[in-house]
Design an enzyme around this catalytic site. Structure first.
Site, PDB file in Angstrom:
ATOM      1  N   ASP A 132       0.825  -1.218   0.000  1.00 54.18           N
ATOM      2  CA  ASP A 132       0.000   0.000   0.000  1.00 54.18           C
ATOM      3  C   ASP A 132       0.853   1.260   0.000  1.00 54.18           C
ATOM      4  O   ASP A 132       0.355   2.354   0.248  1.00 54.18           O
ATOM      5  CB  ASP A 132      -0.970  -0.015   1.190  1.00 54.18           C
ATOM      6  CG  ASP A 132      -0.246  -0.012   2.541  1.00 54.18           C
ATOM      7  OD1 ASP A 132       1.006   0.013   2.561  1.00 54.18           O
ATOM      8  OD2 ASP A 132      -0.939  -0.024   3.575  1.00 54.18           O
ATOM      9  N   HIS A 134       3.454   1.862   2.054  1.00 52.12           N
ATOM     10  CA  HIS A 134       4.003   2.310   3.329  1.00 52.12           C
ATOM     11  C   HIS A 134       5.521   2.161   3.399  1.00 52.12           C
ATOM     12  O   HIS A 134       6.109   1.293   2.761  1.00 52.12           O
ATOM     13  CB  HIS A 134       3.294   1.656   4.530  1.00 52.12           C
ATOM     14  CG  HIS A 134       3.577   0.216   4.790  1.00 52.12           C
ATOM     15  ND1 HIS A 134       2.573  -0.687   5.059  1.00 52.12           N
ATOM     16  CD2 HIS A 134       4.726  -0.492   4.864  1.00 52.12           C
ATOM     17  CE1 HIS A 134       3.112  -1.875   5.285  1.00 52.12           C
ATOM     18  NE2 HIS A 134       4.413  -1.786   5.171  1.00 52.12           N
ATOM     19  N   GLU A 139       1.437   4.283   7.211  1.00 51.33           N
ATOM     20  CA  GLU A 139       0.386   3.896   6.277  1.00 51.33           C
ATOM     21  C   GLU A 139      -0.102   5.126   5.494  1.00 51.33           C
ATOM     22  O   GLU A 139       0.200   6.263   5.867  1.00 51.33           O
ATOM     23  CB  GLU A 139      -0.779   3.275   7.058  1.00 51.33           C
ATOM     24  CG  GLU A 139      -0.408   1.979   7.800  1.00 51.33           C
ATOM     25  CD  GLU A 139      -0.220   0.766   6.880  1.00 51.33           C
ATOM     26  OE1 GLU A 139       0.194   0.924   5.724  1.00 51.33           O
ATOM     27  OE2 GLU A 139      -0.486  -0.356   7.340  1.00 51.33           O
TER      28      GLU A 139
HETATM   29  C1  GLP Z   1       6.301  -4.435   6.745  1.00 56.97           C
HETATM   30  C2  GLP Z   1       7.338  -3.577   7.483  1.00 56.97           C
HETATM   31  C3  GLP Z   1       8.098  -2.741   6.530  1.00 56.97           C
HETATM   32  C4  GLP Z   1       8.430  -3.596   5.332  1.00 56.97           C
HETATM   33  C5  GLP Z   1       7.178  -3.819   4.533  1.00 56.97           C
HETATM   34  C6  GLP Z   1       7.357  -4.760   3.347  1.00 56.97           C
HETATM   35  O1  GLP Z   1       5.038  -4.405   7.248  1.00 56.97           O
HETATM   36  N1  GLP Z   1       6.887  -2.770   8.552  1.00 56.97           N
HETATM   37  O2  GLP Z   1       9.266  -2.207   7.156  1.00 56.97           O
HETATM   38  O3  GLP Z   1       9.351  -2.945   4.521  1.00 56.97           O
HETATM   39  O4  GLP Z   1       6.124  -4.173   5.360  1.00 56.97           O
HETATM   40  O5  GLP Z   1       7.508  -6.077   3.768  1.00 56.97           O
HETATM   41  P1  GLP Z   1       8.097  -7.211   2.852  1.00 56.97           P
HETATM   42  O6  GLP Z   1       9.514  -6.835   2.610  1.00 56.97           O
HETATM   43  O7  GLP Z   1       7.989  -8.470   3.641  1.00 56.97           O
HETATM   44  O8  GLP Z   1       7.301  -7.222   1.614  1.00 56.97           O
END
Ligand code: GLP
Length: 255
Positions: A132, A134, A139
């Site tokens: 999304d 973030h 968010e």
């Molecule tokens: C999570 C973390 C982020 C991370 C993102 C992507 O919720 N809080 O710091 O970068 O989402 O996660 P992933 O790398 O597992 O796709």
């Protein structure tokens, strides 16, 4: 902003490891991200530590974020996760992160800001990207100037992260560095791989700067490296230019 497109997630990881290795050799302060995106880079750093003697002794590290309400020794707390993924394996002992079990969360958020400030700030901040848009756990709707504070996760993030919690309820609240906090790091390195990130990545890199896509705050920072694989890059309008620029990158330039 420099966008580097690699053929595979592993290649993306090698490049990110090169950038982090330089920081480690300088004994600088690292900003570490959890999630699955940094995994290939962390695996490579562990290999370099074990096989090439890369020494993390002079470094310190700060985490981006933490779940509220789960203890630091819970297997899915970000404190435990980063120890398992990287820091315990390379002997990096100075690791700080927001305490999601603090009785007074706003006070802990303010204290975390102060701890980062007293350490002289973060030299290189590694970042993943939420589907999304973030960054950390900022968010959509997060102020681009925000500081460390409590946020409520979106339903999409709860669903994305449920894979780590094996049936347990994912905490709905988190403490996260704000977008303003993240923006104070001297060098931001975003890693995103896989087709699932292509929409958020295009919005972050080429869309309008907007709280609706928190990662678009990267466009305001003077030193950003975005490392992505072909799948994540699929929706970038200027992908050919990024490839062209990288192919012709002068040797002296570095990242
Ligand atoms: C999570 C973390 C982020 C991370 C993102 C992507 O919720 N809080 O710091 O970068 O989402 O996660 P992933 O790398 O597992 O796709």
């Amino acid at each position: 902003m420099e966008v580097v497109i690699t053929a595979t997630p592993r290649e993306a990881g090698l490049l990110v490891a090169d950038i982090l290795e330089r920081t480690v050799r300088a004994g600088a302060t690292l900003g570490l991200a959890t999630g699955s995106s940094p995994e290939p880079a962390y695996e490579e750093l562990v290999r370099r530590h074990r096989e090439e003697g890369l020494d993390f002794g002079g470094c310190r590290a700060f985490l981006l974020d933490e779940y509220v309400g789960i203890p630091a020794d819970h297997p899915q707390s970000y404190h435990r996760t980063i120890r398992r993924m990287l820091t315990d394996r390379v002997g990096l002992t100075s690791v700080d992160g927001p305490d999601g079990t603090a009785a007074d969360l706003p006070a802990e958020a303010a204290s975390y800001e102060e701890r980062i400030r007293r350490a002289g700030g973060i030299d290189v901040q590694l970042l993943g990207l939420g589907t999304d848009g973030h960054l950390g756990f900022n968010e959509p709707g997060s102020s681009l100037a925000s500081r460390t504070r409590v946020k409520t996760l979106t339903e999409q993030t709860l669903s994305d992260n449920s894979r780590f919690f094996a049936g347990e309820v994912v905490p709905h609240h988190v403490l996260t560095q704000g977008l303003g906090t993240i923006s104070q790091a001297r060098h931001l390195v975003l890693v995103a791989t896989g087709a699932g990130k292509s929409g958020a990545l295009a919005a972050a890199v080429e869309g309008p700067v907007s709280a609706s896509c928190p990662a678009s705050v990267l466009q305001l920072h003077p030193h950003v490296t975005v490392v992505v694989d072909e799948a994540a890059a699929a929706r970038l309008e200027h992908a050919d230019y990024y490839r062209f620029a990288h192919e012709h990158k002068p040797d002296w330039q570095g990242y």
